[in-house]
Design an enzyme around this catalytic site. Structure first.
Site, PDB file in Angstrom:
ATOM      1  N   LYS A   1      -0.775  23.493  27.252  1.00 10.90           N
ATOM      2  CA  LYS A   1      -0.364  22.832  26.010  1.00 10.90           C
ATOM      3  C   LYS A   1       0.856  23.536  25.427  1.00 10.90           C
ATOM      4  CE  LYS A   1      -2.408  21.664  21.548  1.00 10.90           C
ATOM      5  NZ  LYS A   1      -3.664  21.574  20.800  1.00 10.90           N
TER       6      LYS A   1
ATOM      7  N   GLY B   1      -7.433  22.021  23.155  1.00  9.50           N
ATOM      8  CA  GLY B   1      -7.519  22.373  24.581  1.00  9.50           C
ATOM      9  C   GLY B   1      -8.831  21.941  25.219  1.00  9.50           C
ATOM     10  N   ARG B   2      -9.956  22.302  24.596  1.00  9.00           N
ATOM     11  CA  ARG B   2     -11.245  22.008  25.227  1.00  9.00           C
ATOM     12  C   ARG B   2     -11.649  20.544  25.061  1.00  9.00           C
ATOM     13  NH1 ARG B   2     -11.330  25.403  21.151  1.00  9.00           N
ATOM     14  NH2 ARG B   2     -12.446  24.929  19.223  1.00  9.00           N
TER      15      ARG B   2
ATOM     16  N   GLU C   1     -16.852  27.921  22.113  1.00  9.38           N
ATOM     17  CA  GLU C   1     -15.540  28.102  21.479  1.00  9.38           C
ATOM     18  C   GLU C   1     -15.455  27.214  20.238  1.00  9.38           C
ATOM     19  OE1 GLU C   1     -11.433  29.458  23.357  1.00  9.38           O
ATOM     20  OE2 GLU C   1     -11.756  27.329  23.687  1.00  9.38           O
TER      21      GLU C   1
ATOM     22  N   GLU D   1      -1.553  33.964  31.294  1.00  9.98           N
ATOM     23  CA  GLU D   1      -2.110  33.785  32.639  1.00  9.98           C
ATOM     24  C   GLU D   1      -1.413  32.632  33.359  1.00  9.98           C
ATOM     25  OE1 GLU D   1      -3.818  34.012  29.834  1.00  9.98           O
ATOM     26  OE2 GLU D   1      -5.675  35.144  30.077  1.00  9.98           O
TER      27      GLU D   1
ATOM     28  N   LYS E   1      -5.912  38.995  23.093  1.00  9.66           N
ATOM     29  CA  LYS E   1      -4.593  38.664  23.649  1.00  9.66           C
ATOM     30  C   LYS E   1      -3.552  39.646  23.140  1.00  9.66           C
ATOM     31  CE  LYS E   1      -4.585  33.586  23.624  1.00  9.66           C
ATOM     32  NZ  LYS E   1      -3.949  32.442  22.983  1.00  9.66           N
TER      33      LYS E   1
ATOM     34  N   HIS F   1     -35.822  28.849  41.313  1.00  9.62           N
ATOM     35  CA  HIS F   1     -36.167  30.020  42.133  1.00  9.62           C
ATOM     36  C   HIS F   1     -35.508  31.274  41.585  1.00  9.62           C
ATOM     37  CE1 HIS F   1     -38.048  27.584  45.324  1.00  9.62           C
ATOM     38  NE2 HIS F   1     -37.284  26.660  44.761  1.00  9.62           N
TER      39      HIS F   1
HETATM   40  C1  G6Q Z   1      -9.228  25.463  23.982  1.00  8.44           C
HETATM   41  C2  G6Q Z   1      -8.382  26.623  23.734  1.00  8.44           C
HETATM   42  C3  G6Q Z   1      -7.943  27.354  24.985  1.00  8.44           C
HETATM   43  C4  G6Q Z   1      -6.690  26.800  25.632  1.00  8.44           C
HETATM   44  C5  G6Q Z   1      -6.167  27.828  26.627  1.00  8.44           C
HETATM   45  C6  G6Q Z   1      -4.935  27.368  27.367  1.00  8.44           C
HETATM   46  O1  G6Q Z   1      -9.651  24.739  23.131  1.00  8.44           O
HETATM   47  O2  G6Q Z   1      -7.362  26.259  22.918  1.00  8.44           O
HETATM   48  O3  G6Q Z   1      -8.955  27.416  25.955  1.00  8.44           O
HETATM   49  O4  G6Q Z   1      -6.943  25.576  26.247  1.00  8.44           O
HETATM   50  O5  G6Q Z   1      -5.902  29.024  25.972  1.00  8.44           O
HETATM   51  O6  G6Q Z   1      -3.901  27.100  26.476  1.00  8.44           O
HETATM   52  P1  G6Q Z   1      -2.615  26.360  26.946  1.00  8.44           P
HETATM   53  O7  G6Q Z   1      -2.981  24.987  27.378  1.00  8.44           O
HETATM   54  O8  G6Q Z   1      -1.677  26.353  25.776  1.00  8.44           O
HETATM   55  O9  G6Q Z   1      -2.053  27.134  28.114  1.00  8.44           O
END
Ligand code: G6Q
Length: 547
Positions: free
Chosen positions: A210, A271-272, A357, A216, A508, A388
């Site tokens: 996003k 994001g989620r 989250e 990462e 972070k 199991h």
């Molecule tokens: C989700 C969070 C988080 C996000 C990641 C990746 O709700 O906001 O999991 O999706 O940190 O972020 P970017 O898409 O900006 O790389």
């Protein structure tokens, strides 16, 4: 911005629930079922093809009434409307939470800051469709003229877990000669193992971020670019092997991806909650645009159900309230999600982000500390494997763990008796948890009295059973939306912002400070606590030693 929300524990229904809890906490499901032969039929709800059996919960009619009253008193109805209308319900980030607009039909109108967002949603979907078709039919070629055989999504968190889960869940519908892989972790092993058997000329990277700034993802994206350039030896190759999914055109261009190959989404998609946006590009390439749209259709059906159904028949509301009942009254700390469907093997991991989250917060929307528990820990594994392993604790341990059993009537891979056996296990586990095995029953099996206590199952372990007809893209959409809205329901009741995630920031920032300390050649002064400083020094010293 401050939002005035009713204080949960002062609501009349909350107080009534406390008294009620004290009254019914000793009840046993055996008795509840014995007293009402219709319970297994009565305490069920069905909507949009999902059958929810909530009869094996530690509730009476009065519990349900009070929980529903609590939802009313907490203003759930108003908050649902606000979410669907595009109000900025994510108050700490001053944003709308409009994942529901991602799956709304084209004739709908949803406004954010005076602009109808539905046309842009569909414009991007159409572009994704055109692109996915070109990759699938071989028209989109790699730099050396080969067609694409592997798509690698590079992303993390919300830009990874949804696509991974959906790819696994819908593998039955995906092309087997065009596979998707996923790289998320900063650990170099993730990238190395993912590409080790691949030909760069047949590999397409989808960089999903996003912000296009996530450490990462950007590190992995640069490593991927180096890998492609090393193999194909031409900077022009980037254009045919990289596309981007992002809200940040500037950063995408800065990376070297033509913004013509960027698929956009918007700040009102969390994001989620983004697997239906362009973040789902790898899913669409895997299963094809038609199946992707049918998945969106499933989401939308559940959205409409959540938006319009009366609370006493509203599946996400009922599930949210039952979860709250254990979390806030019984003190349950965790919830087990147990899909009896191998394709849903990543569903618990996906739900962990969605639930924890979203609702792992301790500050209410008006900035004060909560005086009640918020999100429990979610965990789980597909059945029957868990039986199991950890089910022992659920059956006979000292902790109360409400379970969600998820099953499908029709198998996607009918082989012999497998499916009947699988489903028999699911029904049996829920039955065993609820009713257990009494000491009398154990002794009647000729068990010696010294052994009997070990073989007793107390029962009274609550569970929901969620039954669907078949795991289709549409069904997956319904199931995910069911949980999304149940999480929202709980967030509203707990008075928290389910759409921010400030809790990820501190780590972070500290990592950004430590990275140069690990990399620096000279012994810079370390200004951490004694534990962290010693760990850093030890790492620095030992990493210099030869193998
Ligand atoms: C989700 C969070 C988080 C996000 C990641 C990746 O709700 O906001 O999991 O999706 O940190 O972020 P970017 O898409 O900006 O790389």
């Amino acid at each position: 911005m401050m939002t005035s929300i009713p204080l949960l524990t002062r609501l009349p229904a909350w107080q009534a629930l406390q008294t009620h809890y004290a009254k019914i906490r000793g009840l046993h499901l055996r008795r509840l079922f014995a007293e009402d032969p219709n319970r297994g039929e009565r305490l069920t709800a069905e909507a949009v093809g999902i059958y929810l059996d909530y009869s094996k919960h530690l509730i009476t009619g009065e519990t349900l009434e009070l929980l529903l009253q609590l939802a009313e008193e907490a203003g759930l109805r108003t908050r649902i409307d606000a979410m669907f209308r595009g109000e900025k319900i994510n108050v700490t980030e001053n944003r709308a939470a409009l994942h529901t607009a991602l799956r709304a039909p084209v004739e709908r109108a949803v406004f954010v800051d005076g602009q109808n967002v539905i046309p842009q949603v569909h414009a991007v979907l159409n572009r994704m469709e055109e692109f996915a078709k070109r990759v699938r039919n071989g028209q989109w070629r790699g730099h050396t003229g080969k067609s694409i055989r592997t798509v690698i999504n590079i992303g993390i968190g919300g830009s990874d877990l949804g696509p991974v889960m959906a790819y696994e869940a819908l593998r039955h519908y995906s092309r087997r000669d065009l596979t998707c892989r996923f790289v998320s972790n900063i650990d170099g092993t993730d990238f190395a193992e993912t590409v080790r058997d691949l030909d760069a000329g047949e590999t397409l990277f989808v960089i999903s971020s996003k912000t296009f700034k996530t450490q990462e993802t950007m590190t992995n994206a640069h490593t991927a670019r180096d890998w492609v350039l090393k193999a194909l030896k031409d900077p022009e190759a980037v254009a045919s092997h990289f596309v981007a999914v992002s809200t940040n055109a500037e950063e995408v261009a800065g990376f070297g991806i033509d913004t013509a190959n960027m698929f956009e989404f918007w700040d009102w998609v969390g994001g989620r909650y983004s697997m239906d946006s362009a973040i789902g590009l790898s899913t669409m390439i895997a299963i094809g645009p038609e199946h992707f749209r049918s998945m969106l259709g499933g989401f939308h059906q559940m959205d409409e159900h959540f938006r319009t159904a009366p609370f006493d028949r509203n599946l996400p509301v009922l599930m949210g309230l039952l979860g709250l009942w254990y979390n806030n009254f019984f003190g349950a700390q965790t919830v087990a999600v147990l899909p009896y469907e191998q394709y849903l093997k990543r569903f618990p991991a996906y739900l962990q982000q969605l639930t924890m989250e979203s609702n792992g917060k301790r500050i209410t929307m008006d900035g004060t500390e909560v005086a009640w528990q918020t999100a429990p820990v979610y965990w789980g594994e597909p059945g029957t494997n868990g039986q199991h392993s950890f089910y022992q604790l659920i059956h006979q341990g000292t902790k109360l763990i409400p379970c969600d059993f998820i099953g499908f009537i029709q198998p996607l891979n009918p082989i012999g008796r497998h499916h009947d056996m699988l489903m028999a296990n699911m029904f049996a586990q829920a039955e065993a948890m609820a009713f257990g095995k009494t000491s009398e029953e154990v002794l009647a099996d000729n068990t010696p009295s010294w052994l009997a206590p070990h073989k007793v199952f107390e029962g009274n372990r609550p569970s929901s059973t969620i039954l669907l007809e078949r795991l289709t893209p549409e069904a997956l959409g319904k199931l995910v939306a069911l949980y999304e809205h149940s999480v929202f329901t709980q967030g509203v009741l707990w008075g928290i912002d389910s759409f921010d995630q400030w809790g990820v920031e501190l780590g972070k920032a500290l990592a950004a400070r430590i990275i140069p300390e690990l990399e620096s050649e000279n012994e810079s002064v370390l200004d951490h606590d004694s534990s962290t400083s010693i760990l850093i020094r030890r790492y620095r010293m030992l990493k210099k030693l030869p193998d």
